[in-house]
Write an enzyme that holds these catalytic residues in place. Structure first.
Site, PDB file in Angstrom:
ATOM      1  CB  SER A  93      -3.481   2.969  -4.009  1.00 57.81           C
ATOM      2  OG  SER A  93      -3.577   2.651  -2.635  1.00 57.81           O
ATOM      3  CE  LYS A 149      -0.029   3.752  -4.604  1.00 54.40           C
ATOM      4  NZ  LYS A 149       1.193   3.182  -4.116  1.00 54.40           N
ATOM      5  CG  HIS A 151      -2.167   6.896  -1.429  1.00 50.54           C
ATOM      6  ND1 HIS A 151      -1.519   5.723  -1.072  1.00 50.54           N
ATOM      7  CD2 HIS A 151      -3.490   6.623  -1.311  1.00 50.54           C
ATOM      8  CE1 HIS A 151      -2.398   4.803  -0.748  1.00 50.54           C
ATOM      9  NE2 HIS A 151      -3.606   5.326  -0.883  1.00 50.54           N
ATOM     10  CG  ASN A 152       2.344   4.760  -1.032  1.00 45.01           C
ATOM     11  OD1 ASN A 152       1.176   4.808  -1.431  1.00 45.01           O
ATOM     12  ND2 ASN A 152       3.171   3.826  -1.424  1.00 45.01           N
ATOM     13  CD  GLU A 193      -0.044   2.747   2.723  1.00 47.57           C
ATOM     14  OE1 GLU A 193       0.766   1.813   2.905  1.00 47.57           O
ATOM     15  OE2 GLU A 193      -0.516   3.027   1.595  1.00 47.57           O
TER      16      GLU A 193
END
Length: 475
Positions: A125, A180, A183-184, A187
């Protein structure tokens, strides 16, 4: 000297190559596009060697070889692996550094493992700038292999405020790519919250552009400090050729690449409440209906009403609400990671994840440090909102948060993630919810059964028959 192969030399791959070369890594380079590898090799000088084929890429490296893939997710990744496997030997390593669906990663690990080749999934990232100057890297896979590679990737990773590299092995198997993905998803929700705040400030309160910009800049230096808030300030700082704010010329549609959907789908699949993460995806889908929205506004009118309240008070409330909602979004994301990790046995340590996100990644913020501390103090914490420090921070803005949501609803301004986040908090702290009525209805039409207080097992009822053809109370 460490040597790596790099396959896929687009913006991310080329920038990662430059970062690696800066740290003394010797690189063998391959890209299917003609001339790309040669051009980058010239740029890197003695640190880079261009290779014309996947076979040549493998041949340029000494065993045990490590090849890093930065190619598009899906079929392109499978094709890249298939082009490499016939030339690799047991003990060699393939690293997938793209955004990959975690089940694909698990499948690829099994396929490569049949040939003795290690397959690692790296969640990377930070975008193009992060690849060049230091990303956050969430690595998943075999511990022994990752221990051997860790010094190289820790060196190129971003550094947290305390100087710790933002590289970590987050768990076995596909843990790196799943972390990940979440995480997105976080986000998406953080971005949506900032956008909803922007909508309220600029289009409900009608504050001048410069005032909103200065407000965001102040927030970016305080408790709301984050990379995404910095991005919002940069967006408001940028002027078009005619001197007007560029953002006023941008069409209000936002695209997506799939990781937000993967996050929402995982929450549904594993039965984890993550309404803020899902609503952020739905909000992007709604944004895509631009033509329909314009047609509806033209035919029935926009719902937004003029605001006649205390502007200063609402602005202050919005700041507190944004902090509370951001913490709630992170709580949902970590709850999802914990649930899926428990299913797959990856051994993810949430404190390690939070520390890895403190620098380099898109969702880096001052909130990650207290979250890491919460999990370090209570590794089995089932929800971040059960941490007393974080709970106090969330509820300190409770009245203001409600004020923001009520005001938005009353004035016809959609705030899906502010609303969903508040509903999540309220639902989480309500001992008796509305699901008793749902359970009753399910038993009536489908005999699905229900639980009773003080009586174990499943129960059915002989539900009274209601004659809907007669008025209530009639004969």
């Amino acid at each position: 000297m460490t040597a790596l192969g790099l396959m896929g030399l687009g913006v991310m791959g080329a920038n990662l190559a430059r970062n690696l070369a800066d740290h003394g890594v010797q690189l063998a380079l391959y890209d299917p596009a003609a001339g790309v590898a040669q051009h980058l090799a010239q740029d890197l000088g003695s640190a880079g060697t261009a290779c014309a084929t996947p076979e040549a890429l493998v041949a340029a490296l000494a065993a045990p070889r490590t090849i890093f893939l930065l190619v598009p997710a899906g079929a392109a990744t499978d094709a890249a692996i298939e082009s490499l496997l016939p030339h690799l030997a047991a003990g060699d390593v393939i690293i997938d550094g793209g955004n990959a669906f975690y089940r694909d990663t698990a499948r690829r690990q099994a396929a490569c493992g049949a040939s003795g080749v290690h397959f690692l999934g790296f969640g990377v990232s930070g975008g193009a700038e992060g690849a060049r100057h230091g990303p956050a890297i969430m690595a998943g896979g075999d511990r022994t292999v990752l221990e051997r590679l860790a010094p190289t990737f820790a060196a190129i990773a971003a550094k947290a405020p305390d100087g710790t590299p933002c590289f970590a092995r987050v768990g076995d198997g596909a843990a790196g790519h799943f972390v990940k993905t979440v995480h997105n998803g976080i986000e998406y929700a953080h971005m949506q919250l900032i956008a909803e705040a922007w909508q309220l400030l600029r289009r409900l309160l009608r504050l001048p552009h410069e005032e909103v910009r200065d407000l965001f800049a102040r927030w970016a230096r305080g408790a709301l400090s984050s990379f995404l808030m910095e991005c919002a300030v940069r967006a408001l700082d940028t002027m078009d050729k005619d001197g007007t704010p560029l953002i006023e010329h941008i069409v209000d549609t936002a695209e997506q690449k799939g990781t937000g959907q993967w996050t929402a789908n995982a929450a549904l699949e594993y039965g984890v409440a993550a309404p803020s993460l899902a609503e952020a995806v739905h909000a992007r889908c709604l944004s895509a209906l631009k033509d329909m929205r314009l047609a509806m506004e033209a035919s029935v009118g926009a719902p937004t009403m003029a605001f006649a309240g205390d502007v200063k008070a609402l602005v202050a409330a919005l700041e507190r609400a944004l902090l509370s909602a951001n913490i709630t979004v992170l709580a949902q994301g970590f709850a999802l990671i914990r649930a899926v990790d428990a299913e797959h046995g990856w051994g993810v340590d949430p404190a390690t994840v939070a520390r890895t996100w403190r620098g380099g990644c898109i969702i880096r913020s001052t909130l990650l440090e207290p979250i890491a501390e919460a999990y370090a103090a209570a590794p089995d914490l089932d929800n971040l909102l059960r941490d007393r420090v974080l709970w106090r921070r969330v509820t300190a803005g409770d009245a203001e948060w409600r004020q923001v949501v009520v005001t938005a609803v009353a004035h016809g301004v959609p705030v899906p993630v502010f609303s969903a986040s508040l509903a999540y908090v309220d639902g989480l702290r309500t001992g008796r919810l509305w699901a008793d009525m749902i359970a009753a209805q399910r038993d009536i039409f489908g005999q699905h059964g229900f639980a009773r207080f003080g009586s174990p097992g499943r129960h059915h009822a002989d539900w009274a028959t209601l004659d809907l053809t007669s008025p209530a109370g009639g004969s």
